[in-house]
Design a protein around this motif. Structure first.
Motif, short mmCIF file in Angstrom:
data_model
loop_
_atom_site.label_atom_id
_atom_site.label_comp_id
_atom_site.label_asym_id
_atom_site.label_seq_id
_atom_site.Cartn_x
_atom_site.Cartn_y
_atom_site.Cartn_z
N MET A 296 0.84 -1.20 0.00
CA MET A 296 0.00 0.00 0.00
C MET A 296 0.88 1.25 0.00
O MET A 296 2.00 1.22 0.51
CB MET A 296 -0.88 0.02 1.26
N ASN A 297 0.33 2.35 -0.51
CA ASN A 297 1.01 3.64 -0.40
C ASN A 297 0.37 4.41 0.73
O ASN A 297 -0.84 4.66 0.69
CB ASN A 297 0.85 4.45 -1.70
N VAL A 298 1.17 4.77 1.72
CA VAL A 298 0.61 5.36 2.93
C VAL A 298 1.15 6.78 3.11
O VAL A 298 2.37 6.99 3.09
CB VAL A 298 0.96 4.50 4.16
N LEU A 299 0.24 7.72 3.28
CA LEU A 299 0.62 9.10 3.60
C LEU A 299 0.68 9.22 5.12
O LEU A 299 -0.31 8.93 5.80
CB LEU A 299 -0.42 10.08 3.06
N VAL A 300 1.84 9.60 5.65
CA VAL A 300 1.99 9.79 7.09
C VAL A 300 2.06 11.29 7.36
O VAL A 300 3.03 11.95 6.99
CB VAL A 300 3.25 9.10 7.64
N THR A 301 1.01 11.85 7.98
CA THR A 301 1.06 13.27 8.36
C THR A 301 1.81 13.36 9.69
O THR A 301 1.76 12.42 10.49
CB THR A 301 -0.34 13.88 8.52
N GLY A 302 2.50 14.46 9.90
CA GLY A 302 3.36 14.53 11.09
C GLY A 302 4.52 13.55 10.92
O GLY A 302 5.09 13.08 11.91
#
Ligand code: NAD
Ligand code: WQD
Length: 338
Positions: free
Chosen positions: A1-7
């Motif tokens: 999966m492609n995961v966007l990590v904010t912070g």
């Protein structure tokens, strides 16, 4: 999966990025750098041996967040961005409400616009306020203890309502207990600005000689040695909980919240001794008054996370102390040291 990590440049976000990458997921990091350094992202690249896409952006800015979703394929979001200092939140409540709530609202809108419906949210055991009994289970009453805690409680509500209203959405709130330690590589760790608010970063700086002594906030609590008892978990264990949650999102729908802790309580005095053993240094301390707002005891029942996510904490407080000490010794000035 492609995961966007904010912070994604923060204490938890960097460790989450490493564990997601180690598990074979693609990661995109977004951070305003309000409480972190770009160097932290370079360290994630060193630990993983992979290049990491990084965007300096504010989560409350819909245009900036939209740009990131347009540029990358995002399958899921791990939302760690936010302000987290309890004391500061009582002094600057509007800033806390605006940042933490606008961030989650903006993300929900942008996710919706891009057809992304999977999120893991950084919640906190603070949503339980002062629990009547321990260990704490997820069905226990929730309570607002301070503006920071309120932002977590309200954000959970926003996510639960949005998930209920939007077909195909799947959201997991992870209620962290007390994350401590650093990556065993010594390359990433907690890098508090100014005087640390939390116990372990303070102990670490005393052991390093940066501060004279620790103040133990009260030894007259109704606990075995009179000092506060908490559920301290290794940051790598916490990061792995996110991998388990992200992978679970793919086959689940709806909104759920899970406690992420070890299930064991450790006192302030036990914490000092564990750090002394791991570092070989003395940690001088003096007992002072209780800190306003503190509670005596808080530890998790983490069995729901084990049952549903297949996750449980594996690493000890001693291991976390050893890793925190390695990070502290190798980076006496944190990421600002380069
Ligand atoms: P941190 O401050 O190290 O990381 C948060 C990151 O978010 C920072 O890098 C900061 O620059 C960034 N940020 C802040 N406002 C932003 C904004 N508007 N847009 C984009 N980025 C922004 O803190 P952490 O310990 O890594 O905490 C991560 C999350 O976990 C937070 O939501 C915090 O409330 C939650 N949490 C932390 C703990 C803990 O003890 N560390 C416990 C429970 C929950
Ligand atoms: C732990 C124990 C203190 C510092 C906070 C937030 C919580 C969550 C995690 C984000 C307590 C004692 C501490 C010191 C001390 N964050 N102590 N001397 O208070 O359990 O939780 O961080 O969600 O919301 O409230 O963690 O590390 O501050 O304190 O004696 O200098 O150490 O009294 O018993 P806490 P902490």
């Amino acid at each position: 999966m492609n995961v966007l990590v904010t912070g994604g440049a923060g204490y938890i976000g960097t460790h989450v990025a490493v564990e997601l990458s180690n598990a074979g997921h693609g990661v995109v990091l977004l951070d305003s750098l309000a409480n972190s350094h770009a160097e932290a992202v370079r360290r994630v690249e060193r630990v993983t041996g992979r290049e990491v896409a990084f965007h300096t952006a504010d989560c409350t800015d819909p245009v900036a967040v939209d740009r990131v979703f347009t540029k990358h394929t995002v399958d899921a979001v791990v939302h760690c961005a936010g302000l987290k200092a309890v004391g500061e939140s009582t002094e600057q409540p509007v800033r806390y409400y605006r940042t933490n709530l606008n961030a989650v609202l903006t993300l929900c809108e942008v996710m919706h616009a891009h057809g992304v419906g999977a999120m893991v949210f950084s919640s906190s055991a603070t949503v339980y306020g002062d629990p009547e009994t321990v260990p704490i289970t997820e069905d226990m009453p929730l309570a607002v203890a301070n503006p920071y805690g309120a932002t977590k409680l309200f954000a959970e509500q926003v996510l639960a309502d949005t998930t209920a209203a939007t077909s195909g959405w799947s959201v997991i709130a992870l209620r962290y207990f007390n994350p401590i330690g650093a990556h065993p590589s010594g390359l990433i760790g907690e890098d508090p600005h100014g005087v640390p608010n939390n116990l372990f970063p303070y102990i670490s700086q005393v052991a390093a000689g940066k501060r004279d002594k620790l103040s133990v906030f009260g030894d007259d609590y109704d606990t075995p040695d009179g000092t506060g008892v908490r559920d301290y978990l290794h940051i790598v264990d916490l990061a792995r909980a996110h991998v388990a949650a992200v992978e679970h999102l793919a086959d689940a729908s709806g909104y759920r919240a899970y406690n992420i802790g070890t299930g064991t309580g450790v006192s302030v005095l036990e914490s000092i001794r564990a750090f002394e053993r791991a570092s070989g240094r003395r940690v001088p301390y003096e007992v002072t008054a209780r800190r306003p707002g503190d509670i005596a005891t808080c530890y998790a029942d983490p069995s729901a996370a084990e049952r549903d996510l297949g996750w449980r904490a594996e690493l000890s407080v001693e291991q976390a102390c050893a890793d925190a000490w390695r990070w502290q010794s190798a980076n006496p000035n944190g990421f600002a040291g380069g």
